[in-house]
Design a protein around this motif. Structure first.
Motif, mmCIF file in Angstrom:
data_model
loop_
_atom_site.group_PDB
_atom_site.id
_atom_site.type_symbol
_atom_site.label_atom_id
_atom_site.label_comp_id
_atom_site.label_asym_id
_atom_site.label_seq_id
_atom_site.Cartn_x
_atom_site.Cartn_y
_atom_site.Cartn_z
ATOM 1 N N ALA A 1 1.206 -2.259 -10.265
ATOM 2 C CA ALA A 1 0.318 -1.784 -11.344
ATOM 3 C C ALA A 1 0.387 -2.717 -12.544
ATOM 4 O O ALA A 1 -0.631 -3.039 -13.176
ATOM 5 C CB ALA A 1 0.715 -0.367 -11.744
ATOM 6 N N THR A 2 1.584 -3.189 -12.877
ATOM 7 C CA THR A 2 1.759 -4.116 -14.007
ATOM 8 C C THR A 2 1.070 -5.449 -13.731
ATOM 9 O O THR A 2 0.396 -6.024 -14.601
ATOM 10 C CB THR A 2 3.261 -4.361 -14.254
ATOM 11 N N LYS A 3 1.235 -5.946 -12.497
ATOM 12 C CA LYS A 3 0.656 -7.237 -12.126
ATOM 13 C C LYS A 3 -0.858 -7.155 -11.955
ATOM 14 O O LYS A 3 -1.584 -8.114 -12.232
ATOM 15 C CB LYS A 3 1.306 -7.728 -10.829
ATOM 16 N N GLY A 4 -1.344 -6.007 -11.466
ATOM 17 C CA GLY A 4 -2.775 -5.833 -11.249
ATOM 18 C C GLY A 4 -3.239 -6.281 -9.888
ATOM 19 O O GLY A 4 -4.439 -6.307 -9.601
ATOM 20 N N SER A 5 -2.288 -6.656 -9.027
ATOM 21 C CA SER A 5 -2.626 -7.049 -7.658
ATOM 22 C C SER A 5 -1.384 -6.901 -6.779
ATOM 23 O O SER A 5 -0.289 -6.604 -7.269
ATOM 24 C CB SER A 5 -3.125 -8.502 -7.614
ATOM 25 N N SER A 6 -1.569 -7.116 -5.496
ATOM 26 C CA SER A 6 -0.452 -6.971 -4.568
ATOM 27 C C SER A 6 0.663 -7.971 -4.860
ATOM 28 O O SER A 6 0.410 -9.056 -5.394
ATOM 29 C CB SER A 6 -0.936 -7.159 -3.129
ATOM 30 N N LEU A 7 1.882 -7.573 -4.514
ATOM 31 C CA LEU A 7 3.039 -8.434 -4.722
ATOM 32 C C LEU A 7 3.193 -9.418 -3.571
ATOM 33 O O LEU A 7 2.850 -9.110 -2.424
ATOM 34 C CB LEU A 7 4.321 -7.601 -4.838
ATOM 35 N N GLN B 1 12.019 -6.682 -6.353
ATOM 36 C CA GLN B 1 12.046 -5.240 -6.603
ATOM 37 C C GLN B 1 13.110 -4.547 -5.734
ATOM 38 O O GLN B 1 13.804 -3.632 -6.185
ATOM 39 C CB GLN B 1 10.669 -4.617 -6.338
ATOM 40 N N VAL B 2 13.225 -5.004 -4.489
ATOM 41 C CA VAL B 2 14.233 -4.426 -3.588
ATOM 42 C C VAL B 2 15.637 -4.672 -4.129
ATOM 43 O O VAL B 2 16.479 -3.773 -4.169
ATOM 44 C CB VAL B 2 14.087 -5.012 -2.162
ATOM 45 N N GLU B 3 15.877 -5.910 -4.568
ATOM 46 C CA GLU B 3 17.214 -6.237 -5.080
ATOM 47 C C GLU B 3 17.512 -5.494 -6.376
ATOM 48 O O GLU B 3 18.645 -5.063 -6.619
ATOM 49 C CB GLU B 3 17.338 -7.745 -5.260
ATOM 50 N N ILE C 1 7.959 -0.918 -6.386
ATOM 51 C CA ILE C 1 6.878 -1.816 -5.951
ATOM 52 C C ILE C 1 5.542 -1.349 -6.517
ATOM 53 O O ILE C 1 4.731 -2.157 -6.989
ATOM 54 C CB ILE C 1 6.839 -1.902 -4.413
ATOM 55 N N ALA C 2 5.309 -0.033 -6.485
ATOM 56 C CA ALA C 2 4.059 0.507 -7.023
ATOM 57 C C ALA C 2 3.948 0.207 -8.519
ATOM 58 O O ALA C 2 2.875 -0.179 -9.019
ATOM 59 C CB ALA C 2 3.990 2.012 -6.774
ATOM 60 N N GLY D 1 0.807 -1.232 0.000
ATOM 61 C CA GLY D 1 0.000 0.000 0.000
ATOM 62 C C GLY D 1 0.829 1.266 0.000
ATOM 63 O O GLY D 1 0.306 2.370 -0.093
ATOM 64 N N GLY D 2 2.162 1.107 0.129
ATOM 65 C CA GLY D 2 3.044 2.283 0.153
ATOM 66 C C GLY D 2 2.949 3.066 1.430
ATOM 67 O O GLY D 2 3.391 4.221 1.508
#
Length: 854
Positions: free
Chosen positions: A110-116, A124-126, A105-106, A77-78
């Motif tokens: 958005a690309t995935k369409g759901s939470s990671l 994403q962190v790496e 992450i955001a 959720g940021g």
């Protein structure tokens, strides 16, 4: 793909398992929808088919998994705080890269369409870390890096003091190679520069020209600043014996031998009762507390008499621990009796104590003691302290949500990174988030709003700096380190030039680089002035010289000029530092000689290195001079610094005891409270202190201790504060009541009048419908002060101010003789809009610096 789905399946099943365990008592059979598809799983199916996963999850604390899930939700959720990455199970997250993680992450979400999932967040962190590493390596190759970039890029063993050497070496290696260096090649240059710096430091140590930091640079372990003179003497002697410079190992041997000699000397002083508090640490004693020194001396002397010889280190340690234990027990008794001072909590071993919560602790401890029917143990006191702290946190968070907090409430609630100047922004953001949510924010949500407001402020301020319209204070707000007000014009020029070269605005790191470059030029200029003997005293600090004393400036100039004449060139910073240190040592020796001769000026105590001397205790039958003369006569020779320190502390202790006696006898003057060590006494309350102390003394049947006197002082102050707040709310207060009530920053001339404190407080009472709390009175006082400051700043910008307006506006360091110059400077800068307080402050500082230099 198989690995992704397999991982996702395991995580989903683990969460299902924990959820079912939690609800099983309420609903024995529950159909759960798997994240893998539309298959429905009953608890029986799950238990039958997933015994292996159930076995693993049974070993995990449910609260831990719940916290991890909550943290992962916040990350998606940021709204997370940085600690949520660790809680969720993310590895290798770096605090400084949080904004990059949020962006990545955001975008992925958005690309995935759901939470990671956790694994996707980790990816994403790496990736963000890799990008930051690459960016840092580019900056290092370009010579635009800040020191932290070495760590970000993966370079190890970098030392901040060697950065200029790294830059030179990396630039030369890059030119030779014809392209940017790899991480491994940068590492090679860093280690080579470190080795060269170590060699240089070792050469300086052998030459006796080193500064203390050179021991660390050279690779020497366990060096102690206080022992530097001993090291120099020992190294010089060993070098003379060897007939050549010492190796690092040989220097290490001399350092350890000098440390051992210092430890033995300190142990001898402890056994002789002539030690200063620092000697306990020097001797190797652990856990010694300065406030218990008298107790240690008594216990050691007794143990020594019983043993018939000096105590060894272990025996001294035993006595120190015994005294500490007794002090802790005594403090715990005082806490249970409600007669403690705040320091008693630490003495007793209580942790996480907050001074502002003491009244709450006392109330909670008294209630728990009444329920138990006996005194609380240390553990039980700790429980009450933590419970009171938790209640204070809840109260502070409630105030933050309602917008009635004072700034300190952010810290109390556990919010990190709050900046006082951003409070209005926090309030606005929190109110908006609360309205969107429809209920109060949690601590994590408040933290998110604070961080978001900070980021927005940083970005806005950085843009202002790039535009050249910043006030000096904006450098700190933007996160720039080490900016100096007198160099602001230089920063502006350098930043504008760098922007033109780059073709776009600078990043924070690039601004930092320009600031450091200007600072380096300023330091070089100051060093030149020092070599020429044309410096002002502040130039020593600007050049990087430490421990300079203004009274020794003439001595520094003579010493530097002599060495410069011999060397035939200007001195380096290290050589100037050596001269400053040597002059300081000589001045200290001269001051000690004067003290022994009874011809000292009072400042000679400080110059000699004596701590805690008080001018009032210098003269008289039992003053410093008389006591030092007697000690010197008894010894038959001059006293050492440690022996002088011992006599000073003895006189101070005697004065403290005498003052406490007069307080108990009611023959004291108000100043005796400070001499006795009482904190927070207010002259207006003295008569009430005397009455309270007399009453407590009558109940006790003997004189009160310092802690017991302190308790009476605090009780009277608390009662006076309540009374003062009451009369403030009635509008019948004297100005002194603001201070008695605990109100900060009240100014006597602002109490009455149309826009004064009384009017503002009366208006707030009318709106609220009841008396104001201390925090609410403080808010009204600060509001009035802000209006007056704004009016004064307006007058300054218009050139219609009287000199007092500088102070009213909040300007520091203004000098009445310079007012015309201030007006001219401010008028020149006022083009298109008024100057801010920080900008006016900057002009005042610039004028003051110019006047000082001429």
């Amino acid at each position: 793909m198989f690995l992704y789905h397999n991982t996702k399946r395991k995580l989903s099943i683990l969460v299902i398992n924990l959820f079912v365990i939690n609800v099983l008592a309420v609903q024995p059979v529950l159909a759960l929808n798997s994240s893998l598809g539309n298959n429905a799983y009953s608890f029986q199916d799950y238990a039958a088919n997933n015994k292996e996963i159930a076995s693993v999850s049974a070993k995990l604390p449910i609260a831990q998994v719940t916290a991890a899930t909550s943290a992962l939700t916040a990350i998606n959720g940021g709204t997370e705080v940085f600690a949520d990455f660790t809680t969720a199970g993310v590895k290798k997250a770096v605090a400084g890269s949080k904004a990059d993680y949020d962006t990545a992450i955001a975008a992925a979400k958005a690309t995935k369409g759901s939470s990671l999932t956790l694994a996707e967040v980790q990816t994403q962190v790496e990736a963000a870390n890799a990008a930051a590493t690459a960016s840092a390596l580019i900056a290092i190759n370009g010579g635009t890096e800040v020191f932290a970039d070495f760590t970000t890029a993966g370079v190890t063993k970098a030392v901040a003091g060697n950065k200029a050497d790294y830059d030179t070496a990396i630039a030369a290696a890059g030119e030779t190679k014809g392209s940017s260096l790899t991480l491994e090649e940068v590492q090679t240059q860093v280690e080579a520069a470190n080795a060269e710096a170590a060699d240089s430091a070792l050469t300086a140590i052998n030459g006796g020209t080193e500064v203390f930091a050179d021991f660390t640079t050279a690779g020497v372990k366990k060096a102690v600043a206080l022992n530097k003179t001993s090291y120099d003497t020992a190294i010089a002697a060993a070098k003379a014996t060897k007939g050549a410079s010492l190796t690092l190992a040989e220097v290490q041997t001399q350092v350890e031998a000098a440390n051992a000699a210092a430890a033995a000397s300190a142990l001898t002083a402890i056994n002789g009762g002539t030690e200063v508090a620092a000697d306990f640490a020097t001797a190797g004693v652990k856990g010694a507390v300065a406030g218990n020194k008298v107790g240690y001396d008594t216990a050691i002397a007794a143990a020594k008499a019983t043993k018939g010889s000096d105590l060894i280190l272990a025996e001294v340690q035993t006595q120190v621990e015994s005294v500490n234990a007794a002090a802790a027990a005594s403090a715990l008794i005082a806490i249970n009796g409600g007669t403690e001072v705040i320091a008693d909590f630490t003495t007793a071993g209580v942790t996480k104590v907050v001074a502002g919560n003491k009244a709450s602790y006392d109330t909670a401890i008294a209630a728990a003691k009444a329920i138990k029917g006996s005194n609380l143990t240390l553990t039980e006191v700790q429980t009450q302290v933590e419970a009171a702290n938790a209640a204070a946190i809840v109260s502070a968070l409630t105030a933050i949500n309602s917008g009635t907090e004072v700034f300190a409430d952010f810290s109390t609630a556990g919010v990190k990174g709050a900046v006082a100047g951003n409070k209005a922004g926090y309030d606005t953001a929190i109110a908006a988030a609360k309205a969107t949510k429809g209920s109060d924010l949690t601590l994590a949500e408040v933290q998110a709003q604070v961080e978001s407001a900070n980021i927005a402020t940083l970005a806005s301020t950085l843009a202002t700096i790039n535009g050249g319209a910043e006030a000096f204070a904006d450098f700190a707000v933007a996160g720039v380190k080490g900016a100096v007000v007198k160099y602001k014009a230089g920063y502006d020029t350098a930043i504008a030039t760098a922007e033109e070269t780059k073709g776009s605005s600078l990043t924070l790191e690039e601004v930092q680089t320009q600031v450091e470059a200007v600072n380096a030029a300023g330091a070089a200029s100051a060093l030149t002035a020092i070599n020429r003997g044309t410096e002002v005293f502040a130039d020593f600090a600007t050049a990087g010289v430490t421990n300079a004393v203004i009274g020794n400036k003439a001595g520094y100039n003579i010493a530097i000029a002599a060495v410069k004449w011999t060397k035939a060139t200007g001195l380096t910073l290290e050589e100037v530092q050596t001269q400053v240190d040597e002059v300081n040592v000589a001045a200290a020796a001269s001051a000690l000689t004067a003290i022994n001769g009874g011809t000292e000026a009072f400042e000679d105590f400080t110059i000699a290195g004596v701590k805690g001397a008080v001018v009032k205790n210098r003269s008289g039958f039992s003053g410093y001079d008389a006591v030092l003369a007697a000690a010197k006569k008894k010894k038959g020779s001059s006293l050492t610094l440690a022996e002088v320190q011992t006599q000073i502390e003895a006189v101070n202790a005697g004065a403290t005891t005498d003052a406490l006696t007069t307080i108990n006898r009611r023959t004291d003057v108000f100043a005796d409270f400070a001499v006795a060590g009482v904190k927070g006494a207010v002259v207006r309350n003295k008569a009430n202190y005397d009455k309270a102390i007399a009453t407590a003394k009558g109940i006790k049947g003997c004189d009160l201790t310092l802690a017991e006197v302190q308790t009476q002082i605090e009780a009277v102050n608390t009662e006076a504060a309540v009374t003062a707040l009451s009369v403030i709310n009635r509008g019948s207060e004297a100005f002194a009541d603001f201070s008695l009530a605990g109100v900060k920053n009240a100014v006597i001339g602002r109490k009455t009048g149309y826009a004064g404190y009384d009017t503002a407080i009366a208006s707030a009472i009318k709106i609220k419908g009841s008396g104001l709390t201390l925090a609410e009175v403080q808010t009204q006082v600060e509001g009035v002060n802000a209006v007056i400051a704004t009016n004064a700043l307006t007058a300054i910008n218009r050139g219609t101010e009287v000199f007092a307006d500088f102070a009213l506006a909040g300007v520091n360091g203004a000098v009445v003789q310079n007012k015309i110059a201030y007006d001219i400077a401010i008028a020149k800068k006022t083009t298109g809009s008024d100057l801010s307080l920080a900008e006016v402050q900057e002009q005042v500082a610039v004028v003051n610096a110019a006047v000082a230099r001429h």
